[in-house]
Design an enzyme around this catalytic site. Structure first.
Site, PDB file in Angstrom:
ATOM      1  CG  HIS A 137      -2.012   0.765   1.330  1.00 55.28           C
ATOM      2  ND1 HIS A 137      -2.281   1.812   0.366  1.00 55.28           N
ATOM      3  CD2 HIS A 137      -2.981   1.193   2.265  1.00 55.28           C
ATOM      4  CE1 HIS A 137      -3.510   2.526   0.672  1.00 55.28           C
ATOM      5  NE2 HIS A 137      -3.814   2.302   1.744  1.00 55.28           N
TER       6      HIS A 137
ATOM      7  CG  ASP B 279       2.676   4.802  -3.921  1.00 55.70           C
ATOM      8  OD1 ASP B 279       2.688   6.017  -3.286  1.00 55.70           O
ATOM      9  OD2 ASP B 279       1.885   3.873  -3.455  1.00 55.70           O
TER      10      ASP B 279
ATOM     11  CG  HIS C 140      -4.272   1.062  -8.754  1.00 51.29           C
ATOM     12  ND1 HIS C 140      -5.699   1.120  -8.448  1.00 51.29           N
ATOM     13  CD2 HIS C 140      -3.680   2.074  -7.808  1.00 51.29           C
ATOM     14  CE1 HIS C 140      -5.874   1.866  -7.498  1.00 51.29           C
ATOM     15  NE2 HIS C 140      -4.779   2.330  -7.053  1.00 51.29           N
TER      16      HIS C 140
HETATM   17  C1  LIG Z   1      -1.351  -2.882  -5.865  1.00 54.87           C
HETATM   18  C2  LIG Z   1      -1.335  -4.051  -6.127  1.00 54.87           C
HETATM   19  C3  LIG Z   1      -1.266  -4.634  -4.712  1.00 54.87           C
HETATM   20  C4  LIG Z   1      -2.590  -4.562  -6.870  1.00 54.87           C
HETATM   21  O1  LIG Z   1      -2.720  -5.798  -6.588  1.00 54.87           O
HETATM   22  P1  LIG Z   1      -4.036  -6.616  -7.269  1.00 54.87           P
HETATM   23  O2  LIG Z   1      -5.214  -5.975  -7.586  1.00 54.87           O
HETATM   24  O3  LIG Z   1      -4.312  -7.838  -6.376  1.00 54.87           O
HETATM   25  O4  LIG Z   1      -3.120  -7.297  -8.493  1.00 54.87           O
HETATM   26  P2  LIG Z   1      -2.886  -8.846  -8.906  1.00 54.87           P
HETATM   27  O5  LIG Z   1      -2.126  -9.391  -7.777  1.00 54.87           O
HETATM   28  O6  LIG Z   1      -4.137  -9.415  -9.289  1.00 54.87           O
HETATM   29  O7  LIG Z   1      -2.192  -8.746 -10.191  1.00 54.87           O
HETATM   30  C5  LIG Z   1      -2.540  -9.535 -11.427  1.00 54.87           C
HETATM   31  C6  LIG Z   1      -1.400  -9.881 -12.046  1.00 54.87           C
HETATM   32  O8  LIG Z   1      -0.155  -8.789 -12.124  1.00 54.87           O
HETATM   33  C7  LIG Z   1       0.731  -9.084 -11.329  1.00 54.87           C
HETATM   34  N1  LIG Z   1       1.197  -7.968 -10.787  1.00 54.87           N
HETATM   35  C8  LIG Z   1       0.512  -7.126 -10.426  1.00 54.87           C
HETATM   36  N2  LIG Z   1       1.416  -5.839  -9.975  1.00 54.87           N
HETATM   37  C9  LIG Z   1       2.593  -6.481 -10.141  1.00 54.87           C
HETATM   38  C10 LIG Z   1       3.884  -5.595  -9.838  1.00 54.87           C
HETATM   39  N3  LIG Z   1       3.736  -4.534  -9.296  1.00 54.87           N
HETATM   40  N4  LIG Z   1       5.045  -6.110 -10.286  1.00 54.87           N
HETATM   41  C11 LIG Z   1       4.975  -7.546 -10.686  1.00 54.87           C
HETATM   42  N5  LIG Z   1       3.693  -8.141 -11.109  1.00 54.87           N
HETATM   43  C12 LIG Z   1       2.646  -7.487 -10.870  1.00 54.87           C
HETATM   44  C13 LIG Z   1       0.523  -9.982 -10.343  1.00 54.87           C
HETATM   45  O9  LIG Z   1       1.345 -10.971  -9.908  1.00 54.87           O
HETATM   46  C14 LIG Z   1      -0.636 -10.978 -10.813  1.00 54.87           C
HETATM   47  O10 LIG Z   1       0.026 -11.922 -11.926  1.00 54.87           O
HETATM   48  P3  LIG Z   1      -0.573 -13.266 -11.673  1.00 54.87           P
HETATM   49  O11 LIG Z   1      -1.778 -13.140 -12.620  1.00 54.87           O
HETATM   50  O12 LIG Z   1       0.646 -13.949 -12.837  1.00 54.87           O
HETATM   51  O13 LIG Z   1      -0.459 -13.927 -10.679  1.00 54.87           O
HETATM   52  C15 LIG Z   1      -0.225  -4.868  -7.118  1.00 54.87           C
HETATM   53  O14 LIG Z   1      -0.184  -4.391  -8.281  1.00 54.87           O
HETATM   54  C16 LIG Z   1       1.334  -4.701  -6.335  1.00 54.87           C
HETATM   55  O15 LIG Z   1       1.566  -5.421  -5.410  1.00 54.87           O
HETATM   56  N6  LIG Z   1       1.966  -3.485  -6.710  1.00 54.87           N
HETATM   57  C17 LIG Z   1       3.082  -3.359  -6.339  1.00 54.87           C
HETATM   58  C18 LIG Z   1       2.949  -2.507  -4.941  1.00 54.87           C
HETATM   59  C19 LIG Z   1       2.407  -0.993  -5.362  1.00 54.87           C
HETATM   60  O16 LIG Z   1       2.883  -0.314  -5.952  1.00 54.87           O
HETATM   61  N7  LIG Z   1       1.524  -0.768  -4.407  1.00 54.87           N
HETATM   62  C20 LIG Z   1       0.995   0.992  -4.390  1.00 54.87           C
HETATM   63  C21 LIG Z   1      -0.552   0.649  -4.684  1.00 54.87           C
HETATM   64  S1  LIG Z   1      -1.162   2.333  -5.040  1.00 54.87           S
END
Ligand SMILES: CC(C)(COP(=O)(O)OP(=O)(O)OC[C@H]1O[C@@H](n2cnc3c(N)ncnc32)[C@H](O)[C@@H]1OP(=O)(O)O)[C@@H](O)C(=O)NCCC(=O)NCCS
Length: 376
Positions: free
Chosen positions: A213, A304, A252
């Site tokens: 987050h 971010d 996201h």
């Molecule tokens: C923001 C976040 C938590 C959203 O999570 P989410 O909606 O659950 O996204 P998902 O986990 O469903 O992602 C879908 C796919 O993309 C991948 N993915 C998503 N964000 C990714 C990232 N930052 N780096 C690499 N892969 C990513 C996931 O591993 C997943 O792959 P899979 O289907 O092969 O398992 C996630 O994108 C993330 O962890 N980002 C990095 C942290 C971040 O920047 N947070 C700030 C948010 S404002």
């Protein structure tokens, strides 16, 4: 809980397909371009923009509320010794509850005053902590400076130039609210039990602390520093994906296949700050990382990612990026808490049981841990 509607709100709205964000119906682009953080605080709390006298009155309250109780500032030397900045913020906001002039008053107006106090106070807590850990004298708030500029001033002891202050103010606006994210949901869950404003904000800070987050802005800047050279970006990102690691500041839950509108604004501000500093390195690495990540994974930057280089160019210590995010998001958290109180029903979702059923209770001497014999 993706796509589950957890609350009705009149505070902010996102169109994840179009890549749009609104506060009370005003687009984030419009607000970033034309308003100030103080105006946005008024907007989020009262659901309308202030008149000039109303803005002046709010600004005066915010200036007066920057000061902290002696007890809370007295905690800072101890907290600065060993505690991480987000843990300090969580603990000191919690401690501040004991010294709030409205005490346990849960009336509408008392909660409005507590909201303004918390928003006003958080930069002071962060700056006092930072000055203590660097063995520097405390810089008391400057009543002549707006909220964001004063924060920079209390950190460095120098008044920021006008453009730096404006950009920091824009960052405060961009971080102020974002519908039902994890920390806002946490705040609303706590408020829904009719617990107090300080408790709900303490819990929200705890939720924001995690790297999935709020922690992502710090980690994305640390990644840029590790890459250090634009020509290393491709191999760094490729290796990261080969290891199946996540790249911070990308992806996201709501914006899918479309730019986060806040990232679009921050990309431009990062470029502007790089040009002004005569040091385009962090912007250029960011741009390259963005391109490679889109090509290799189809992921786009969230708020971010470019916030990292903007804050770095502005001179904030990296481990204060997430506390800064918290200080800005306090505007939205407090608004959501008040909205929850105004039309409350305890938030109590269901769960799906996946454990064993119909087990027989065995006396303790007849039990064994999995993989171990019963002790004789
Ligand atoms: C923001 C976040 C938590 C959203 O999570 P989410 O909606 O659950 O996204 P998902 O986990 O469903 O992602 C879908 C796919 O993309 C991948 N993915 C998503 N964000 C990714 C990232 N930052 N780096 C690499 N892969 C990513 C996931 O591993 C997943 O792959 P899979 O289907 O092969 O398992 C996630 O994108 C993330 O962890 N980002 C990095 C942290 C971040 O920047 N947070 C700030 C948010 S404002």
């Amino acid at each position: 809980m993706a796509d589950v509607v957890a609350a009705q709100t009149a505070i902010s709205d996102i169109d994840g397909k179009l890549g749009k964000l609104w506060y009370v119906g005003y687009s984030i682009d419009d607000l970033a371009e034309n308003s100030t953080f103080e105006e946005v605080v008024f907007l989020l709390q009262t659901l309308r923009l202030p008149t000039q006298p109303e803005l002046e009155e709010l600004t005066e309250h915010m200036v007066n509320d920057r000061e902290t109780a002696d007890f809370v500032s007295g905690l800072m030397p101890t907290l600065a010794e060993q505690t991480s900045p987000m843990s300090m913020l969580r603990t000191s906001v919690s401690a501040a509850s004991a010294y709030d002039p409205d005490g346990w008053d849960q009336s509408l107006m008392a909660n409005y005053r507590k909201a303004i106090r918390l928003v006003s106070l958080m930069p002071t807590l962060i700056a006092y902590y930072d000055r203590h850990r660097r063995d520097l004298p405390i810089v008391v708030p400057n009543p002549k400076l707006p909220h964001a500029a004063n924060f920079l001033y209390m950190l460095s002891g120098e008044e920021p130039d006008q453009r730096a202050a404006e950009i920091f103010d824009t960052l405060f606006i961009l971080y102020a609210d974002h519908t039902m994210n994890a920390s806002t949901f946490t705040a609303r869950v706590v408020a829904s039990t009719l617990s107090d404003m300080h408790s709900a904000i303490t819990a929200a800070i705890a939720a924001l602390k995690g790297p999935l987050h709020g922690g992502a802005n710090e980690l994305s800047m640390r990644m840029l520093l590790e890459i250090s050279d634009v020509d290393h970006a491709e191999s760094y990102v490729t290796d990261l994906f080969e290891r199946k690691d996540k790249i911070m500041g990308f992806g996201h839950r709501v914006y899918r296949n479309v730019d986060d509108p806040r990232a679009t604004i921050l990309r431009q501000l990062s470029k502007e700050l790089g040009e002004a500093a005569g040091d385009m390195r962090w912007y250029e690495i960011s741009e390259r990382v963005e391109k490679i990540t889109l090509e290799q994974k189809g992921l786009r930057p969230n708020v971010d990612f470019y916030a990292g280089s903007v804050l770095y160019y502005l001179g904030l210590p990296i481990d204060l990026f997430t506390p800064m995010f918290a200080a800005a998001r306090a505007a939205g958290w407090t608004a959501h808490i008040r909205e929850q109180y105004a039309d409350n029903r305890i938030i109590r979702p269901d769960s799906e049981y996946i454990g064993p059923r119909d087990q027989t209770y065995a006396p303790i001497e007849e039990r064994s841990a999995p993989g171990r014999e019963v002790a004789s």
